[in-house]
Design a protein around this motif. Structure first.
Motif, PDB file in Angstrom:
ATOM      1  N   GLU A  95       0.845  -1.198   0.000  1.00  0.00           N
ATOM      2  CA  GLU A  95       0.000   0.000   0.000  1.00  0.00           C
ATOM      3  C   GLU A  95       0.880   1.249   0.000  1.00  0.00           C
ATOM      4  O   GLU A  95       1.019   1.956   0.996  1.00  0.00           O
ATOM      5  CB  GLU A  95      -0.929   0.003   1.218  1.00  0.00           C
ATOM      6  N   TYR A  97       2.412   4.953  -0.857  1.00  0.00           N
ATOM      7  CA  TYR A  97       1.845   6.302  -0.816  1.00  0.00           C
ATOM      8  C   TYR A  97       1.593   6.790  -2.242  1.00  0.00           C
ATOM      9  O   TYR A  97       2.432   6.612  -3.127  1.00  0.00           O
ATOM     10  CB  TYR A  97       2.808   7.250  -0.108  1.00  0.00           C
ATOM     11  N   ALA A  98       0.443   7.381  -2.447  1.00  0.00           N
ATOM     12  CA  ALA A  98       0.092   7.889  -3.771  1.00  0.00           C
ATOM     13  C   ALA A  98      -0.502   9.278  -3.653  1.00  0.00           C
ATOM     14  O   ALA A  98      -1.232   9.576  -2.707  1.00  0.00           O
ATOM     15  CB  ALA A  98      -0.895   6.952  -4.458  1.00  0.00           C
ATOM     16  N   GLN A  99      -0.179  10.127  -4.623  1.00  0.00           N
ATOM     17  CA  GLN A  99      -0.806  11.437  -4.706  1.00  0.00           C
ATOM     18  C   GLN A  99      -2.105  11.304  -5.481  1.00  0.00           C
ATOM     19  O   GLN A  99      -2.143  10.677  -6.543  1.00  0.00           O
ATOM     20  CB  GLN A  99       0.121  12.425  -5.418  1.00  0.00           C
ATOM     21  N   ARG A 100      -3.151  11.875  -4.942  1.00  0.00           N
ATOM     22  CA  ARG A 100      -4.450  11.817  -5.621  1.00  0.00           C
ATOM     23  C   ARG A 100      -4.533  12.967  -6.614  1.00  0.00           C
ATOM     24  O   ARG A 100      -4.253  14.121  -6.286  1.00  0.00           O
ATOM     25  CB  ARG A 100      -5.585  11.887  -4.603  1.00  0.00           C
ATOM     26  N   THR A 102      -7.009  14.576  -9.777  1.00  0.00           N
ATOM     27  CA  THR A 102      -8.333  14.560 -10.404  1.00  0.00           C
ATOM     28  C   THR A 102      -8.292  15.224 -11.772  1.00  0.00           C
ATOM     29  O   THR A 102      -7.788  16.341 -11.917  1.00  0.00           O
ATOM     30  CB  THR A 102      -9.370  15.275  -9.526  1.00  0.00           C
ATOM     31  N   THR A 155     -10.705  10.587 -10.406  1.00  0.00           N
ATOM     32  CA  THR A 155      -9.587  10.794  -9.481  1.00  0.00           C
ATOM     33  C   THR A 155      -8.691   9.568  -9.511  1.00  0.00           C
ATOM     34  O   THR A 155      -9.173   8.433  -9.406  1.00  0.00           O
ATOM     35  CB  THR A 155     -10.097  11.047  -8.054  1.00  0.00           C
ATOM     36  N   TYR A 156      -7.393   9.801  -9.636  1.00  0.00           N
ATOM     37  CA  TYR A 156      -6.422   8.726  -9.780  1.00  0.00           C
ATOM     38  C   TYR A 156      -5.349   8.821  -8.699  1.00  0.00           C
ATOM     39  O   TYR A 156      -5.014   9.916  -8.247  1.00  0.00           O
ATOM     40  CB  TYR A 156      -5.774   8.780 -11.163  1.00  0.00           C
ATOM     41  N   ASN A 157      -4.809   7.672  -8.331  1.00  0.00           N
ATOM     42  CA  ASN A 157      -3.682   7.616  -7.416  1.00  0.00           C
ATOM     43  C   ASN A 157      -2.392   7.511  -8.216  1.00  0.00           C
ATOM     44  O   ASN A 157      -2.216   6.563  -8.988  1.00  0.00           O
ATOM     45  CB  ASN A 157      -3.807   6.411  -6.480  1.00  0.00           C
ATOM     46  N   VAL A 158      -1.518   8.485  -8.038  1.00  0.00           N
ATOM     47  CA  VAL A 158      -0.251   8.516  -8.771  1.00  0.00           C
ATOM     48  C   VAL A 158       0.863   8.131  -7.810  1.00  0.00           C
ATOM     49  O   VAL A 158       1.160   8.854  -6.861  1.00  0.00           O
ATOM     50  CB  VAL A 158       0.025   9.906  -9.365  1.00  0.00           C
ATOM     51  N   THR A 159       1.486   6.989  -8.059  1.00  0.00           N
ATOM     52  CA  THR A 159       2.561   6.518  -7.193  1.00  0.00           C
ATOM     53  C   THR A 159       3.908   6.942  -7.762  1.00  0.00           C
ATOM     54  O   THR A 159       4.022   7.358  -8.926  1.00  0.00           O
ATOM     55  CB  THR A 159       2.538   4.994  -7.064  1.00  0.00           C
ATOM     56  N   THR A 170      -3.505   4.239 -17.289  1.00  0.00           N
ATOM     57  CA  THR A 170      -4.512   4.048 -16.247  1.00  0.00           C
ATOM     58  C   THR A 170      -5.787   4.820 -16.574  1.00  0.00           C
ATOM     59  O   THR A 170      -6.898   4.292 -16.440  1.00  0.00           O
ATOM     60  CB  THR A 170      -3.959   4.514 -14.889  1.00  0.00           C
TER      61      THR A 170
END
Length: 336
Positions: A95, A97-100, A102, A155-159, A170
């Motif tokens: 898990e 850390y990801a920046q959200r 949008t 909204t996307y999680n950018v790792t 994605t």
């Protein structure tokens, strides 16, 4: 008795280590655990950051739990209020850390690139290069010069491990899934390609301030296409030049570009933004009207007209200073 205390002390300490976090949550750290780090190296990093109280005990716990070989590399966000079990669980499950991030409805690839740059997630120009990379487009089965229209608003999680192409993949994959589930069958029934629907939906999205008006705006475009009239959509006149802010100038509408529907017939060669589900729905299901024109009323809604005379009267009512220009030049009395 002393011997018993000496024997129980390490067990008690270990139990307290597992039960009590290292702090009260005021210490929050982003920790980058690189590939190849041993459990000892990871535990040392956590102790130095103040996330765990003892690296030695964390290593013991990791080995006793059978997870010593399952810790995944990546960038993690930890708090000193987290117990060792939660810290370990996150690293085992990966898990990271990801920046959200949008993607707003209707934003073009240029606007998305600007947002990514402002957030310092990716460089603006690097993202645009990826968005127009022929090899990436071919791998995504996109028939066009860019991914415009296919970066689904969400909204996307950018790792940390993701690059520009990975984020684009994605976004496109999410859009493909939504389209396949909600719209593909209806588009096939109507004999309309996904690209045509996406282009039309992107125009509707840019023109509609109020989502409730999307079907009405769609009806204007469908009616004009049916009659062979130019769409005369303001946002197309500035696509690739600047962001559409609701108004265009005489210079804008006279500028010769492949997308300017004041000068070209039919749909532009590609989408001018990334439309939402609502805009795609409206493109497939326009309201049944005789409308051929609409003009902004200044409150986020539009006045719709079936005739040029009615439209010109509405222009005089709502645009005032622009009325003379719009009335004298019917070619400018298109959709806005």
């Amino acid at each position: 008795m002393l011997l018993l205390v000496l024997l129980l002390a390490p067990i008690l300490r270990f139990a307290l280590f597992l039960t009590l976090p290292a702090g009260n949550g005021t210490n929050v750290r982003i920790i980058d655990l690189e590939k190849g780090y041993t459990p000892r190296r990871i535990a040392d990093e956590l102790e130095r950051a103040g996330i765990v109280s003892s690296s030695r005990l964390f290593v013991i716990y990791t080995r006793l739990s059978g997870n010593a070989g399952r810790l995944q590399a990546g960038e993690y966000r930890f708090s000193d209020a987290m117990r060792p079990a939660e810290i370990l669980r996150r690293m085992v499950s990966g898990e990271v850390y990801a920046q959200r991030f949008t993607v707003p409805e209707g934003y073009s690839i240029y606007q998305v690139a600007e947002l990514l740059g402002e957030r310092r997630i990716f460089d603006r120009d690097a993202f645009l290069r990826a968005a127009t990379d022929p090899r990436l487009l071919a791998s995504l089965d996109i028939d066009g010069t860019s991914v415009e229209g296919y970066l689904f608003p969400s909204t996307y999680n950018v790792t940390k491990k993701m690059d520009e192409a990975a984020l684009i993949r994605t976004m496109v994959a999410h859009g493909d899934k939504v389209y396949a589930e909600r719209f593909a069958a209806e588009a096939r029934r109507l004999g309309i390609s996904r690209r045509q629907i996406t282009i039309l939906a992107s125009l509707i999205e840019k023109e509609a301030v109020s989502p409730a008006e999307r079907p009405l705006i769609s009806s204007v475009f469908h009616n004009r296409l049916r009659k062979g009239m130019r769409l005369q959509s303001d946002p197309t006149a500035v696509y690739g030049i600047r962001a559409f802010g609701g108004n265009v100038t005489k210079q804008d509408i006279e500028r010769a570009t492949p997308y300017n529907t004041y000068l070209i017939s039919g749909l532009p060669p590609g989408p001018i933004g990334n439309p939402s589900e609502g805009a795609i729905e409206a493109a497939l299901h326009p309201a049944q009207t005789a409308y051929l024109y609409f003009v902004a009323k200044g409150d986020g809604t539009h006045h719709f007209s079936a005739t040029l005379d009615e439209h010109n009267a509405a222009v005089r009512t709502y645009l005032r200073g622009e009325a003379e220009l719009r009335t004298e030049r019917p070619s400018l009395t298109g959709s806005r």
